[in-house]
Write a protein that holds these residues in place. Structure first.
Motif, PDB file in Angstrom:
ATOM      1  N   VAL A 291     -17.308   2.818   3.853  1.00 14.67           N
ATOM      2  CA  VAL A 291     -17.742   2.412   5.367  1.00 14.67           C
ATOM      3  C   VAL A 291     -19.380   2.525   5.496  1.00 14.67           C
ATOM      4  O   VAL A 291     -19.779   1.618   5.938  1.00 14.67           O
ATOM      5  CB  VAL A 291     -16.689   3.129   6.456  1.00 14.67           C
ATOM      6  N   LEU A 292     -19.731   3.823   5.256  1.00 18.32           N
ATOM      7  CA  LEU A 292     -21.042   3.815   5.496  1.00 18.32           C
ATOM      8  C   LEU A 292     -22.006   3.073   4.524  1.00 18.32           C
ATOM      9  O   LEU A 292     -22.828   2.366   5.108  1.00 18.32           O
ATOM     10  CB  LEU A 292     -21.502   5.344   5.117  1.00 18.32           C
ATOM     11  N   PHE A 293     -21.792   2.776   3.509  1.00 16.84           N
ATOM     12  CA  PHE A 293     -22.425   1.831   2.414  1.00 16.84           C
ATOM     13  C   PHE A 293     -22.259   0.463   3.091  1.00 16.84           C
ATOM     14  O   PHE A 293     -23.195  -0.238   2.786  1.00 16.84           O
ATOM     15  CB  PHE A 293     -22.056   2.065   1.190  1.00 16.84           C
ATOM     16  N   MET A 294     -21.300   0.006   3.472  1.00 18.89           N
ATOM     17  CA  MET A 294     -21.090  -1.202   3.928  1.00 18.89           C
ATOM     18  C   MET A 294     -21.804  -1.572   5.154  1.00 18.89           C
ATOM     19  O   MET A 294     -22.404  -2.664   5.086  1.00 18.89           O
ATOM     20  CB  MET A 294     -19.442  -1.288   4.287  1.00 18.89           C
ATOM     21  N   LEU A 295     -21.879  -0.621   6.029  1.00 16.18           N
ATOM     22  CA  LEU A 295     -22.891  -0.807   6.912  1.00 16.18           C
ATOM     23  C   LEU A 295     -24.436  -0.793   6.735  1.00 16.18           C
ATOM     24  O   LEU A 295     -25.115  -1.361   7.352  1.00 16.18           O
ATOM     25  CB  LEU A 295     -22.476   0.128   8.303  1.00 16.18           C
ATOM     26  N   ALA A 296     -24.677  -0.069   5.747  1.00 14.10           N
ATOM     27  CA  ALA A 296     -25.983  -0.220   5.144  1.00 14.10           C
ATOM     28  C   ALA A 296     -26.503  -1.318   4.322  1.00 14.10           C
ATOM     29  O   ALA A 296     -27.532  -1.490   4.026  1.00 14.10           O
ATOM     30  CB  ALA A 296     -26.286   1.004   4.381  1.00 14.10           C
ATOM     31  N   MET A 297     -25.512  -2.260   4.015  1.00  9.85           N
ATOM     32  CA  MET A 297     -25.658  -3.294   3.132  1.00  9.85           C
ATOM     33  C   MET A 297     -26.537  -4.382   3.463  1.00  9.85           C
ATOM     34  O   MET A 297     -27.723  -4.758   2.720  1.00  9.85           O
ATOM     35  CB  MET A 297     -24.307  -4.205   2.690  1.00  9.85           C
ATOM     36  N   PRO A 298     -26.692  -4.776   4.804  1.00 12.17           N
ATOM     37  CA  PRO A 298     -27.653  -5.711   5.172  1.00 12.17           C
ATOM     38  C   PRO A 298     -29.119  -5.368   4.996  1.00 12.17           C
ATOM     39  O   PRO A 298     -30.019  -5.844   4.650  1.00 12.17           O
ATOM     40  CB  PRO A 298     -27.474  -5.860   6.605  1.00 12.17           C
ATOM     41  N   VAL A 358     -18.661  -6.375  -3.406  1.00 10.74           N
ATOM     42  CA  VAL A 358     -19.004  -6.726  -2.182  1.00 10.74           C
ATOM     43  C   VAL A 358     -20.333  -7.847  -2.563  1.00 10.74           C
ATOM     44  O   VAL A 358     -20.435  -8.911  -1.752  1.00 10.74           O
ATOM     45  CB  VAL A 358     -19.063  -5.899  -0.965  1.00 10.74           C
ATOM     46  N   THR A 359     -21.410  -7.211  -2.954  1.00  9.52           N
ATOM     47  CA  THR A 359     -22.378  -7.794  -3.452  1.00  9.52           C
ATOM     48  C   THR A 359     -22.285  -9.062  -4.151  1.00  9.52           C
ATOM     49  O   THR A 359     -22.801 -10.284  -4.086  1.00  9.52           O
ATOM     50  CB  THR A 359     -23.392  -7.085  -3.977  1.00  9.52           C
ATOM     51  N   GLY A 360     -21.214  -8.945  -5.148  1.00  4.65           N
ATOM     52  CA  GLY A 360     -20.804  -9.955  -6.127  1.00  4.65           C
ATOM     53  C   GLY A 360     -20.237 -11.135  -5.378  1.00  4.65           C
ATOM     54  O   GLY A 360     -20.522 -12.512  -5.607  1.00  4.65           O
ATOM     55  N   GLN A 361     -19.312 -10.904  -4.342  1.00  6.16           N
ATOM     56  CA  GLN A 361     -18.970 -11.907  -3.538  1.00  6.16           C
ATOM     57  C   GLN A 361     -20.014 -12.703  -2.805  1.00  6.16           C
ATOM     58  O   GLN A 361     -19.899 -14.102  -2.611  1.00  6.16           O
ATOM     59  CB  GLN A 361     -17.881 -11.593  -2.607  1.00  6.16           C
TER      60      GLN A 361
END
Length: 476
Positions: A291-298, A358-361
């Motif tokens: 969850v934390l890293f997903m939010l940091a992705m942008p 997720v980056t790959g998608q």
């Protein structure tokens, strides 16, 4: 194709902008979908090994974690021939989730509380039936989401993070059922080690089936279009493998899923052998970090770009298995702090999953021409959730068996050696990826994307998240 689509193609609506209400609706969809998956996928190994009483529990475990990859391989066939051409994505999603609910409800109904060895084949067939219905929905939910948002790099991680939350809630509910509800619970005292867990999956799947009918309308992207047999089978994107960097990305994604299969199938048992109580609950810390890293992705996209996001995710897999190997019983770091190191390896799941998969998608979404985006996403699912995890589940079962002495309750596994092999494999994949992945668009590719009305990515602005596979200018 709609199934693993990530974006609108011909015949689908243009992105509607992604207002707060729409994002919330898509987030609920993702939450329910991954709740369904998380409510059985983590705990099934514990049921088979510790609750079923089956003589060939190890063999059944290997096949239980192979049925979903097999279903993922078959999913593009159904989606390419049917879903993309005749039915709206949200309606296909509703139908598949309803059928999947029926299959899961049949497991506790048919097996009963005390399954026998004669039930194993039927059990695996029911898991396979559910997986045949579920695996296509991984692409269908992407189709619905990407077709109605306007900024995938910023908005999709927000939607997708609720999928992770759903997995967490589903797995914790099953793991902590006895603590929270005790023997009075409607499925019995120990949900994680019993067939009652599949009732939770069935109810959640039925709920998503109903909810899907309320989602934004997403027409079939290929309705009325002429197509080749390859298009009908969903494999039109194979031609993109002529691009070296895209081929490197696809092959690396599939290869990395081989060691990933070991984590899903055996990490729960490894934590149990290492003295963790409620292994399923402790495994959920990995999804919490996700969850934390997903939010940091942008923010990471803007500073690292695609190539280094992918590399960071692959490197995290190397580190995870190194920690597991070193801190396992008998490993070089076995001792008072071993549990902390093992838990750190679990928590790395945030980088392992988000920064690579997720980056790959998103990379596949931006790299493919508009008319091939759906098929490219389907091909990615095929290579990862299908071929990679299937090979991994089978090989890891053989690997664990080769380094196990004794049988039944007396079995002892050489975990340091078992985890060392995927550590080495992931390191080799990372090295080859860094060496071969360049992701520079050729003149012909730029012309093709320009003809389809797509952004060619050249030259990227200073705030661009590395469309060409490298950090944006001024950030290298």
């Amino acid at each position: 194709m709609a199934a693993a689509n990530g974006s609108p193609t011909a015949g689908t609506p243009e992105p509607t902008g992604g207002g707060a209400v729409l994002i919330a609706r898509l987030a609920v969809m993702m939450f329910l979908q991954f709740f369904v998956w998380g409510s059985w996928y983590v705990s099934t190994g514990n049921f088979i090994l510790n609750g079923s009483g089956w003589n060939d529990a190890a063999g059944v475990t290997g096949w239980a974690y192979s049925v979903a990859p097999i279903a993922a391989i078959l999913a593009p066939l159904f989606l390419g021939m049917v879903a993309d051409r005749f039915f709206a994505s949200e309606r296909v999603l509703a139908g598949l989730m309803l059928l999947g609910a029926v299959a899961m409800a049949a497991v506790p109904t048919v097996l009963g509380p005390n399954p026998s060895d004669d039930d194993t084949t039927l059990y695996l067939l029911l898991l396979f039936a559910h997986s045949l219905c579920f695996m296509p929905t991984l692409g269908l939910t992407n189709t619905v989401a990407f077709s109605h948002i306007s900024n995938p790099e910023k908005q999709f991680p927000i939607v997708r993070v609720f999928g992770t939350l759903g997995w967490i809630v589903g797995s914790i509910l099953v793991s902590k059922w006895e603590t929270w509800f005790g023997a009075a619970g409607w499925t019995g005292p120990d949900l994680e080690a019993g067939v009652g867990q599949y009732w939770v999956t069935a109810v959640a799947s039925a709920a998503l089936a109903v909810y899907s009918l309320t989602l934004p309308h997403t027409p079939p992207p290929a309705k009325g279009q002429a197509s080749t047999p390859a298009d009908l089978l969903g494999f039109g994107a194979i031609g993109m493998m002529k691009d070296r960097s895209f081929a490197v990305f696809m092959i690396a994604s599939g290869l990395l899923c081989i060691p990933l299969a070991g984590y899903y199938g055996f990490a729960n048992g490894f934590l149990g052998d290492s003295g963790f109580e409620d292994p399923g609950f402790n495994m959920s810390f990995g999804q919490m970090s996700e969850v934390l890293f997903m939010l940091a992705m942008p923010f990471a996209f803007a500073r690292l770009g695609v190539k280094w996001m992918l590399a960071a995710g692959m490197g995290a897999w190397v580190l995870r298995y190194a920690l597991f190997s070193a801190a396992a019983d008998g490993g070089p770091l076995d001792g008072d702090g071993a549990k902390g190191l093992i838990l750190a390896g679990v928590i790395l799941h945030g980088i392992c999953y988000d920064f690579f998969f997720v980056t790959g998608q998103i990379y596949t979404e931006k790299r493919a021409p508009k008319n091939l985006r759906g098929q490219a996403q389907g091909f990615l699912v095929l290579m990862t959730q299908g071929v990679g995890l299937l090979i991994g589940a089978q090989l890891f079962g053989l690997l664990a068996g080769a380094y196990t002495t004794g049988e039944g309750d007396a079995a002892v596994r050489d975990w340091p050696t078992i985890w060392l092999w995927p550590c080495i494999a992931a390191a080799v994949i990372l090295a080859l990826f860094l060496l071969l992945f360049r992701d520079r668009l050729s003149d012909a590719q730029r012309a093709g994307l320009a003809a389809s009305g797509e952004d060619t990515g050249a030259p990227p602005p200073a705030t661009d998240p590395g469309v060409g596979g490298m950090p944006a200018k001024g950030q290298r």
